[in-house]
Design a protein around this motif. Structure first.
Motif, PDB file in Angstrom:
ATOM      1  N   ARG A 284      -4.194   4.319  -2.360  1.00 15.13           N
ATOM      2  CA  ARG A 284      -3.700   3.688  -1.101  1.00 15.13           C
ATOM      3  C   ARG A 284      -5.121   3.663  -0.305  1.00 15.13           C
ATOM      4  O   ARG A 284      -5.218   2.412   0.473  1.00 15.13           O
ATOM      5  CB  ARG A 284      -2.764   4.487  -0.526  1.00 15.13           C
ATOM      6  CG  ARG A 284      -1.282   4.487  -1.042  1.00 15.13           C
ATOM      7  CD  ARG A 284      -0.221   5.174  -0.244  1.00 15.13           C
ATOM      8  NE  ARG A 284      -0.330   6.527   0.042  1.00 15.13           N
ATOM      9  CZ  ARG A 284       0.041   7.336  -0.670  1.00 15.13           C
ATOM     10  NH1 ARG A 284       1.046   7.241  -1.950  1.00 15.13           N
ATOM     11  NH2 ARG A 284      -0.069   8.858  -0.315  1.00 15.13           N
ATOM     12  N   LYS A 285      -5.674   4.705  -0.385  1.00 10.84           N
ATOM     13  CA  LYS A 285      -6.888   4.667   0.712  1.00 10.84           C
ATOM     14  C   LYS A 285      -7.784   3.437   0.234  1.00 10.84           C
ATOM     15  O   LYS A 285      -8.451   2.763   1.262  1.00 10.84           O
ATOM     16  CB  LYS A 285      -7.609   6.078   0.565  1.00 10.84           C
ATOM     17  CG  LYS A 285      -8.783   6.133   1.597  1.00 10.84           C
ATOM     18  CD  LYS A 285      -9.524   7.574   1.491  1.00 10.84           C
ATOM     19  CE  LYS A 285     -10.796   7.670   2.233  1.00 10.84           C
ATOM     20  NZ  LYS A 285     -11.309   9.166   2.171  1.00 10.84           N
ATOM     21  N   LYS A 286      -8.149   3.414  -0.756  1.00 15.04           N
ATOM     22  CA  LYS A 286      -9.271   2.478  -1.559  1.00 15.04           C
ATOM     23  C   LYS A 286      -8.622   1.002  -1.276  1.00 15.04           C
ATOM     24  O   LYS A 286      -9.488   0.063  -0.613  1.00 15.04           O
ATOM     25  CB  LYS A 286      -9.254   2.398  -2.873  1.00 15.04           C
ATOM     26  CG  LYS A 286     -10.439   1.510  -3.680  1.00 15.04           C
ATOM     27  CD  LYS A 286     -10.516   1.668  -5.076  1.00 15.04           C
ATOM     28  CE  LYS A 286     -11.795   0.816  -5.628  1.00 15.04           C
ATOM     29  NZ  LYS A 286     -11.823   0.979  -7.093  1.00 15.04           N
ATOM     30  N   THR A 287      -7.317   0.825  -1.277  1.00 12.32           N
ATOM     31  CA  THR A 287      -6.705  -0.551  -1.054  1.00 12.32           C
ATOM     32  C   THR A 287      -6.755  -0.997   0.413  1.00 12.32           C
ATOM     33  O   THR A 287      -7.057  -2.021   0.713  1.00 12.32           O
ATOM     34  CB  THR A 287      -5.328  -0.522  -1.653  1.00 12.32           C
ATOM     35  OG1 THR A 287      -5.339  -0.285  -2.985  1.00 12.32           O
ATOM     36  CG2 THR A 287      -4.643  -1.948  -1.588  1.00 12.32           C
TER      37      THR A 287
ATOM     38  N   ILE B  41       0.985  -1.229  -0.022  1.00 11.73           N
ATOM     39  CA  ILE B  41      -0.088   0.161  -0.080  1.00 11.73           C
ATOM     40  C   ILE B  41       0.783   1.420   0.082  1.00 11.73           C
ATOM     41  O   ILE B  41       0.496   2.144  -0.874  1.00 11.73           O
ATOM     42  CB  ILE B  41      -1.022  -0.136   1.278  1.00 11.73           C
ATOM     43  CG1 ILE B  41      -2.105  -1.241   0.997  1.00 11.73           C
ATOM     44  CG2 ILE B  41      -1.584   1.346   1.213  1.00 11.73           C
ATOM     45  CD1 ILE B  41      -3.032  -1.140   2.379  1.00 11.73           C
ATOM     46  N   ILE B  42       2.062   1.194   0.693  1.00 13.58           N
ATOM     47  CA  ILE B  42       2.765   2.345   0.976  1.00 13.58           C
ATOM     48  C   ILE B  42       3.539   2.749  -0.530  1.00 13.58           C
ATOM     49  O   ILE B  42       3.742   3.854  -0.903  1.00 13.58           O
ATOM     50  CB  ILE B  42       4.061   2.298   1.982  1.00 13.58           C
ATOM     51  CG1 ILE B  42       3.240   2.069   3.352  1.00 13.58           C
ATOM     52  CG2 ILE B  42       4.998   3.218   2.074  1.00 13.58           C
ATOM     53  CD1 ILE B  42       4.350   1.836   4.477  1.00 13.58           C
ATOM     54  N   ARG B  43       3.568   1.590  -1.163  1.00 13.96           N
ATOM     55  CA  ARG B  43       4.459   1.899  -2.528  1.00 13.96           C
ATOM     56  C   ARG B  43       3.389   2.333  -3.615  1.00 13.96           C
ATOM     57  O   ARG B  43       3.980   2.657  -4.489  1.00 13.96           O
ATOM     58  CB  ARG B  43       4.716   0.533  -2.854  1.00 13.96           C
ATOM     59  CG  ARG B  43       6.295   0.251  -2.158  1.00 13.96           C
ATOM     60  CD  ARG B  43       6.747  -1.416  -2.511  1.00 13.96           C
ATOM     61  NE  ARG B  43       7.956  -1.801  -1.909  1.00 13.96           N
ATOM     62  CZ  ARG B  43       8.345  -2.887  -1.933  1.00 13.96           C
ATOM     63  NH1 ARG B  43       7.706  -3.929  -2.578  1.00 13.96           N
ATOM     64  NH2 ARG B  43       9.498  -3.094  -1.168  1.00 13.96           N
TER      65      ARG B  43
ATOM     66  N   SER C 177       1.322   4.933  -5.834  1.00 15.55           N
ATOM     67  CA  SER C 177       1.719   6.233  -5.838  1.00 15.55           C
ATOM     68  C   SER C 177       0.584   7.139  -5.775  1.00 15.55           C
ATOM     69  O   SER C 177       0.810   8.490  -5.323  1.00 15.55           O
ATOM     70  CB  SER C 177       2.107   6.589  -7.469  1.00 15.55           C
ATOM     71  OG  SER C 177       0.906   5.886  -8.235  1.00 15.55           O
ATOM     72  N   SER C 178      -0.609   6.739  -6.067  1.00 12.98           N
ATOM     73  CA  SER C 178      -1.802   7.418  -5.673  1.00 12.98           C
ATOM     74  C   SER C 178      -2.239   7.405  -4.348  1.00 12.98           C
ATOM     75  O   SER C 178      -2.451   6.341  -3.852  1.00 12.98           O
ATOM     76  CB  SER C 178      -3.105   7.016  -6.662  1.00 12.98           C
ATOM     77  OG  SER C 178      -4.024   7.722  -6.236  1.00 12.98           O
ATOM     78  N   ARG C 179      -2.725   8.405  -3.681  1.00 10.49           N
ATOM     79  CA  ARG C 179      -3.071   8.512  -2.422  1.00 10.49           C
ATOM     80  C   ARG C 179      -4.535   8.192  -2.407  1.00 10.49           C
ATOM     81  O   ARG C 179      -4.934   7.034  -1.452  1.00 10.49           O
ATOM     82  CB  ARG C 179      -3.300   9.759  -1.913  1.00 10.49           C
ATOM     83  CG  ARG C 179      -3.752  10.026  -0.522  1.00 10.49           C
ATOM     84  CD  ARG C 179      -3.835  11.670  -0.146  1.00 10.49           C
ATOM     85  NE  ARG C 179      -4.452  11.779   1.444  1.00 10.49           N
ATOM     86  CZ  ARG C 179      -4.625  13.038   1.942  1.00 10.49           C
ATOM     87  NH1 ARG C 179      -4.426  13.926   1.358  1.00 10.49           N
ATOM     88  NH2 ARG C 179      -5.281  12.980   3.050  1.00 10.49           N
ATOM     89  N   GLU C 180      -5.345   7.931  -3.070  1.00 11.63           N
ATOM     90  CA  GLU C 180      -6.550   7.498  -3.482  1.00 11.63           C
ATOM     91  C   GLU C 180      -6.507   6.134  -3.484  1.00 11.63           C
ATOM     92  O   GLU C 180      -7.256   5.372  -3.061  1.00 11.63           O
ATOM     93  CB  GLU C 180      -7.315   8.361  -4.711  1.00 11.63           C
ATOM     94  CG  GLU C 180      -8.603   7.749  -4.798  1.00 11.63           C
ATOM     95  CD  GLU C 180      -9.842   8.141  -3.489  1.00 11.63           C
ATOM     96  OE1 GLU C 180     -10.625   7.629  -3.308  1.00 11.63           O
ATOM     97  OE2 GLU C 180      -9.385   9.327  -3.110  1.00 11.63           O
TER      98      GLU C 180
END
Length: 319
Positions: free
Chosen positions: A234-237, A225-227, A229-232
């Motif tokens: 990361r949040k969705k995952t 998740i940290i890797r 690129s998109s903040r959105e």
């Protein structure tokens, strides 16, 4: 100890929670409410998974198994807990006590393994999405689910057999609301060293190994998740596995406190309070977090509800 001069105990008496009658009645209402909500919530999840074909995927097949497990997990202990709140004398036969011990710990071990399997499923879905459909095919998913049940019911088998050979010659009062391991050992007039050591080892191995496997899966998930690129993204995952992580945190936090420790450190009062959390509260958390936080489940529930309403309306009009 001369067993010939002692009377064998044929039944035990649960002490449950002591206190004034009105306090026990308040506890009865609270426990009964949570128990009924847990039964309804977990039954609803099973019903939705069975009725909606879009949810018949590995993640929701595991969820359905977990809900089915929670129903029997709570039913193994809560009825006696409720009885101790409204009655001064609640008894159970020695054989019934051994059976309750076995089924409770079997389903507890099954839940540990099932949570580890669910974490591995999320690891594959998030860390290897392109290979997920190949690695977690339906036959593989069903084998994982079946393996969780078999492993869970085999784990406490030997300690249970050894407990069935213990002699009980008084006192017969169990300072608990179900047949937990330490209260049973305290009442035996046999040498319990071997069965205590074996039971402690089995519970520690099952709990810690499944916990470490679960945390390892989530460790890889967090790195993935940290890797992103998109903040959105990361949040969705993260939201896809947040509910499972909530269940894992609450469940493992209480059972590790209760069972991964030397038997001599057992505190009966604290043991009963902690037991309420993993026997009564945690099984309710499962349907709550999976229905309130999961968009797919809520969507499927609305779809099933709409379908049933249309069928009912059509039947009424035909009449």
């Amino acid at each position: 100890m001369n067993m010939a001069n002692q009377t064998r105990v044929t039944e035990f008496i649960f002490l449950g929670f002591s206190g004034m009658l009105y306090l026990r009645l308040v506890l009865f209402v609270m426990f009964l409410t949570v128990y009924l909500l847990s039964l309804m919530g977990n039954t609803l999840i099973i019903f939705i998974v069975l009725m909606d074909s879009t949810l018949q995927t590995p993640m929701y097949i595991f969820l359905g198994n977990l809900s089915f497990l929670e129903i029997w997990y709570t039913t193994a202990t809560v009825p006696k807990l409720l009885a101790t709140c409204v009655s001064r004398v609640v008894t159970i036969s020695v054989s019934g006590c051994v059976a309750q011990y076995y089924f409770f710990f079997s389903m507890g071990a099954t839940e540990c393994i099932m949570l580890a399997v669910m974490a591995y499923d999320r690891y594959l879905a998030i860390c290897s999405p392109l290979r997920y459909s190949l690695l977690m095919r339906l036959p593989v998913c069903l084998r994982f689910a079946a393996g969780s049940w078999v492993g869970g019911f085999v784990a406490p088998l030997l300690p249970t057999i050894l407990i069935s050979y213990l002699d009980f010659c008084g006192p017969q009062k169990i300072n608990h609301f179900f047949c937990d391991s330490d209260p049973i050992f305290k009442l035996s007039c046999s040498d319990t060293f071997l069965v205590e050591a074996l039971g402690y080892t089995c519970s520690s191995v099952v709990i810690l190994s499944s916990f470490l496997l679960t945390m390892s899966s989530y460790g890889h998930i967090v790195v993935t998740i940290i890797r992103l690129s998109s903040r959105e993204a990361r949040k969705k995952t993260f939201s896809t596995c947040a509910s499972h992580l909530t269940v894992v945190t609450i469940y493992y936090g209480t059972i590790i406190f209760a069972y991964v420790r030397p038997p001599a450190k057992y505190n009966f009062t604290m043991g009963k309070v902690v037991s309420v959390i993993y026997c009564v509260v945690t099984p309710l958390v499962n349907p709550l977090v999976y229905t309130l936080r999961n968009k797919d489940v809520k969507k499927a529930f609305r779809k099933v509800l709409t379908r049933k309403t249309l069928l009912l309306t059509k039947s009424t009009q035909e009449i």
